[in-house]
Enzyme design. Structure first.
Site, PDB file in Angstrom:
ATOM      1  N   HIS A 111     -13.572 -16.991  10.295  1.00 43.82           N
ATOM      2  CA  HIS A 111     -12.977 -15.483  10.179  1.00 43.82           C
ATOM      3  C   HIS A 111     -14.170 -14.021  10.265  1.00 43.82           C
ATOM      4  CE1 HIS A 111     -11.462 -16.475   6.230  1.00 43.82           C
ATOM      5  NE2 HIS A 111     -12.757 -16.851   5.271  1.00 43.82           N
ATOM      6  N   ARG A 133      -3.117  -9.573   6.015  1.00 42.39           N
ATOM      7  CA  ARG A 133      -2.934  -8.907   4.821  1.00 42.39           C
ATOM      8  C   ARG A 133      -2.936  -7.223   4.531  1.00 42.39           C
ATOM      9  NH1 ARG A 133      -4.193 -12.277  -0.762  1.00 42.39           N
ATOM     10  NH2 ARG A 133      -2.378 -11.812  -1.478  1.00 42.39           N
ATOM     11  N   TYR A 196       0.601 -12.618   5.865  1.00 42.74           N
ATOM     12  CA  TYR A 196       0.788 -13.143   4.297  1.00 42.74           C
ATOM     13  C   TYR A 196       2.101 -12.842   3.794  1.00 42.74           C
ATOM     14  CZ  TYR A 196      -0.829 -13.914  -0.130  1.00 42.74           C
ATOM     15  OH  TYR A 196      -0.988 -14.752  -1.527  1.00 42.74           O
TER      16      TYR A 196
HETATM   17  P1  A3P Z   1      -5.448 -14.113  -4.192  1.00 43.50           P
HETATM   18  O1  A3P Z   1      -6.870 -13.776  -4.540  1.00 43.50           O
HETATM   19  O2  A3P Z   1      -4.455 -13.385  -4.314  1.00 43.50           O
HETATM   20  O3  A3P Z   1      -3.965 -14.921  -5.288  1.00 43.50           O
HETATM   21  P2  A3P Z   1      -7.890 -17.119   1.712  1.00 43.50           P
HETATM   22  O4  A3P Z   1      -7.821 -18.756   2.196  1.00 43.50           O
HETATM   23  O5  A3P Z   1      -7.633 -16.501   3.050  1.00 43.50           O
HETATM   24  O6  A3P Z   1      -9.675 -16.920   1.206  1.00 43.50           O
HETATM   25  O7  A3P Z   1      -6.570 -16.152   1.020  1.00 43.50           O
HETATM   26  C1  A3P Z   1      -6.670 -16.826  -0.443  1.00 43.50           C
HETATM   27  C2  A3P Z   1      -5.145 -16.234  -0.936  1.00 43.50           C
HETATM   28  O8  A3P Z   1      -4.462 -16.496  -0.888  1.00 43.50           O
HETATM   29  C3  A3P Z   1      -5.482 -16.129  -2.170  1.00 43.50           C
HETATM   30  O9  A3P Z   1      -5.202 -14.592  -2.806  1.00 43.50           O
HETATM   31  C4  A3P Z   1      -4.675 -17.561  -2.448  1.00 43.50           C
HETATM   32  O10 A3P Z   1      -4.107 -17.069  -4.446  1.00 43.50           O
HETATM   33  C5  A3P Z   1      -3.323 -17.098  -1.716  1.00 43.50           C
HETATM   34  N1  A3P Z   1      -3.020 -18.450  -1.698  1.00 43.50           N
HETATM   35  C6  A3P Z   1      -3.703 -20.041  -0.996  1.00 43.50           C
HETATM   36  N2  A3P Z   1      -2.129 -20.762  -1.491  1.00 43.50           N
HETATM   37  C7  A3P Z   1      -1.567 -19.834  -1.080  1.00 43.50           C
HETATM   38  C8  A3P Z   1       0.047 -19.980  -0.990  1.00 43.50           C
HETATM   39  N3  A3P Z   1       0.754 -21.321  -1.351  1.00 43.50           N
HETATM   40  N4  A3P Z   1       1.302 -19.142  -1.206  1.00 43.50           N
HETATM   41  C9  A3P Z   1       0.473 -17.725  -1.593  1.00 43.50           C
HETATM   42  N5  A3P Z   1      -0.792 -17.238  -1.790  1.00 43.50           N
HETATM   43  C10 A3P Z   1      -1.471 -18.341  -0.963  1.00 43.50           C
END
Ligand code: A3P
Length: 290
Positions: A111, A133, A196
């Site tokens: 990150h 995103r 995203y």
């Molecule tokens: P939300 O909190 O908006 O639902 P990271 O992995 O970088 O921490 O990001 C997490 C975000 O990615 C979360 O967003 C999560 O729900 C979303 N996410 C995880 N898997 C996903 C998928 N298969 N399709 C779409 N969004 C996904």
């Protein structure tokens, strides 16, 4: 188990001790203590590494899952999901050393701001996939994540978190600084940026782009089956297996536009203005739709 002991330490820690500042950027005291970040500078990338970079909450875990499926399908190997995401700044110094023994092709993630990732990530020129995103949904996702993850302080109240995010006073620093730094590297042949929103709109296309970028060829059938297994609902269903009890921390809503349920009109306007001031006219900015 490492994860569990970190959670236990976090449970005993006061919120105000959970983040610390280093060279102007906040980091998690438990996940990324100074000795871990110091040692990270020595990490030797390999040309055939697969590097995944994302500002927090831009879809890192989603891309890890997709990339691992691509690796398995393309190489015919069956990689077990690792205990923790391959996030280099979370690895204790002795574990960082063990990365040298890992067989190719290693999947490493971070990150960190590009100025702070191990320099060999740029000199050895492994392929780097960067996931972005739109800032409004990223902010909302970050807010919920902090409230659910004991390693990070609570993000309450919302208005305070909103202004902290806008000011870059959150773990890993300013969203806008990250975006601007990657904008400068957009044309680097070893770097590919995905958003995203683009992935949500056309997942099979995203899978295909990834496989081509990392030179991991897939058949059309493999592309469509990987895309099918990588939707939010499919991954949520599988999350107990892939992430254990931490699943609910990483899979929340998985939508574009959830910011509308959280932002006030004034906050939306404030973000629009900051976005305009920082990212207007940039190529990356044009792709961050909200
Ligand atoms: P939300 O909190 O908006 O639902 P990271 O992995 O970088 O921490 O990001 C997490 C975000 O990615 C979360 O967003 C999560 O729900 C979303 N996410 C995880 N898997 C996903 C998928 N298969 N399709 C779409 N969004 C996904």
């Amino acid at each position: 188990s490492e994860m569990k002991s970190r959670m236990e330490r976090a449970a005993k820690m006061k919120d105000e001790d959970k983040l610390y500042k280093r060279e102007g950027i906040l980091y998690s005291t438990i996940l990324s203590p100074p000795e871990t970040l110091d040692k990270l500078k020595e990490l030797e990338a390999r040309e055939d590494d697969l590097i995944l970079v994302a500002y927090p909450k831009c879809g890192f875990n989603w891309m890890v899952a997709v990339l691992r499926k691509i690796l398995n399908a393309s190489t015919g190997k069956n990689e077990k999901p690792p205990e923790r995401p391959p996030m280099v700044e979370f690895l204790p110094p002795d574990v960082q050393e063990k990365l040298a023994e890992m067989p190719p092709r290693r999947l490493l993630g971070t990150h960190l701001h590009p100025d702070n990732i191990p320099p060999s990530f740029f000199t050895k020129k492994p392929k780097i996939l960067v996931v972005f995103r739109n800032p409004k949904d990223t902010l909302v996702s970050y807010y919920h994540f902090m409230n659910k993850n004991p390693v990070l302080p609570s993000a309450e109240p919302w208005d305070k978190f909103f202004s902290d995010f806008m000011a870059g006073e959150v773990a890993w620093g300013s969203y806008f600084d990250h975006a601007l730094a990657w904008e400068k590297r957009l044309d680097d042949p070893n770097v590919m940026i995905m958003t995203y929103e683009e992935l949500k709109q056309n997942l099979p296309e995203g899978v295909k782009k990834l496989s081509e970028f990392f030179s991991l060829p897939l058949t059309d059938e493999q592309v469509s089956s990987i895309a099918g297994e990588s939707t939010f609902s499919a991954m949520l269903e599988n999350s107990q297996k892939s992430h254990g009890n931490f699943g609910s921390i990483f899979f929340r809503k998985g939508e574009v536009g959830d910011w509308k349920n959280n932002f006030s009109d004034a906050q939306s306007k404030q973000m629009d203005e900051l976005f305009q001031a920082k990212l207007a006219g940039t190529k990356l900015g044009a792709r961050l739709k909200y």
